[in-house]
Design an enzyme around this catalytic site. Structure first.
Site, PDB file in Angstrom:
ATOM      1  N   HIS A  10       5.010  -7.607  -0.324  1.00 19.54           N
ATOM      2  CA  HIS A  10       4.683  -8.882  -0.954  1.00 19.54           C
ATOM      3  C   HIS A  10       5.347  -8.989  -2.322  1.00 19.54           C
ATOM      4  O   HIS A  10       5.665  -7.969  -2.950  1.00 19.54           O
ATOM      5  CB  HIS A  10       3.166  -9.009  -1.124  1.00 19.54           C
ATOM      6  CG  HIS A  10       2.395  -8.940   0.149  1.00 19.54           C
ATOM      7  ND1 HIS A  10       1.814 -10.050   0.735  1.00 19.54           N
ATOM      8  CD2 HIS A  10       2.101  -7.888   0.972  1.00 19.54           C
ATOM      9  CE1 HIS A  10       1.183  -9.682   1.845  1.00 19.54           C
ATOM     10  NE2 HIS A  10       1.347  -8.378   2.014  1.00 19.54           N
ATOM     11  N   ASP A  16       0.874  -1.171   0.000  1.00 16.69           N
ATOM     12  CA  ASP A  16       0.000   0.000   0.000  1.00 16.69           C
ATOM     13  C   ASP A  16       0.914   1.225   0.000  1.00 16.69           C
ATOM     14  O   ASP A  16       1.811   1.328   0.861  1.00 16.69           O
ATOM     15  CB  ASP A  16      -0.865   0.041   1.254  1.00 16.69           C
ATOM     16  CG  ASP A  16      -1.979  -0.996   1.249  1.00 16.69           C
ATOM     17  OD1 ASP A  16      -1.979  -1.872   0.366  1.00 16.69           O
ATOM     18  OD2 ASP A  16      -2.835  -0.936   2.157  1.00 16.69           O
ATOM     19  N   SER A  65       7.959   3.796   4.909  1.00 21.96           N
ATOM     20  CA  SER A  65       9.226   3.894   4.198  1.00 21.96           C
ATOM     21  C   SER A  65       8.987   3.824   2.694  1.00 21.96           C
ATOM     22  O   SER A  65       7.921   4.201   2.217  1.00 21.96           O
ATOM     23  CB  SER A  65      10.198   2.810   4.656  1.00 21.96           C
ATOM     24  OG  SER A  65      11.512   3.119   4.233  1.00 21.96           O
TER      25      SER A  65
END
Length: 272
Positions: A138, A79, A240
């Site tokens: 992911h 995200d 980050s």
């Protein structure tokens, strides 16, 4: 290298975030953070169920998101806000509009010259994860991981104001470089970039990587390490950035700078 003051600050924050308080106090801390940051918790456990603030940061889904299993679809690894993306011009990609950085520099000295050259004139995407975002990352496609390199460094913030004023921010900051191959044999890199208050970047398949602790670089290679699209392989312990660098002709990008994307969203088409 010597430890930078940003690393010390991040370590201190990490200790606070990892401290387990009484259930009553922890509930106040967690619910206050969720309210202040406007976290959408609809896919996760209730805020009070997390034993520390760090556990809340690194939360996992109750139910895995659905994504396209079409092998031609590349999904977002996280995200995030796409702060910049586009074509790598020779050896240069954009940190932010008007400010470029060296691809060779961000990949570091442990990556071979031929592997670096493979992504020259390719495609890059910078994914910025804010403190309110889901912090796990992911695999964007079925992929083979060839190597993982930990490069110690500073931990400057990586938000938009910092990107605009700090030259070579991605090169200065601590990072973990994953060298990968697609099923079609195309080379690409996923670069996990540390930032202020990100004391740790976890890499699930490589426990020897210990960020914001070890001050010397490390490089690990793998004979047969496969990740399937959607596999969770670690997390940031605060917001980050992930930088993705792809070989020319590997993908047709379907997103643009300034877009917010979600993990599992299709962002590109594999072309070869």
């Amino acid at each position: 290298m010597k430890r930078h003051y940003t690393s010390a600050l991040s370590q201190a924050f990490g200790k606070l975030a990892s401290k387990e308080h009484s259930p009553k106090v922890q509930k106040i801390i967690n619910t206050t953070y969720v309210r202040m940051m406007r976290l959408d918790m609809s896919e996760f456990e209730s805020p009070e169920s997390y034993s520390t603030l760090n556990a809340l940061f690194t939360r996992k889904f109750i139910t895995m998101r659905h994504f396209s299993h079409d092998p031609k679809c590349m999904i977002s690894p996280c995200d995030s806000l796409i702060t910049e993306c586009g074509t790598i011009h020779q050896n240069l990609a954009l940190q932010i509009k008007g400010m470029s950085y060296s691809v060779d520099g961000v990949l570091g000295e442990s990556i071979g010259a031929e592997a670096k050259k493979a992504v020259h004139n390719g495609v890059f995407v910078n994914f910025y994860l804010s403190p309110r975002d889901y912090h796990r990352y992911h695999a964007p496609i079925d992929m083979t991981v060839l190597s993982a390199t930990h490069i110690p460094g500073k931990l400057y913030p990586v938000n938009i104001p910092s990107l605009k004023k700090q030259v070579d921010l991605f090169i200065e900051n601590e990072r973990v470089v994953l060298e990968c191959l697609s099923n079609e044999g195309k080379r690409f890199f996923l670069i996990l970039v540390g930032a202020l208050n990100v004391g740790k970047m976890e890499v699930g398949f490589e426990p020897r990587i210990d960020t914001n602790t070890v001050l010397t670089p490390s490089h690990y290679t793998y004979a047969d390490l496969q990740l399937k699209k959607g596999d969770d392989f670690g997390c940031f312990q605060m917001g980050s950035t992930i930088v993705m660098l792809c070989e020319p002709g590997m993908i047709d990008l379907g997103v643009a700078a300034g877009e917010n994307v979600k993990f599992a969203q299709t962002i590109a088409t594999i072309t070869s």
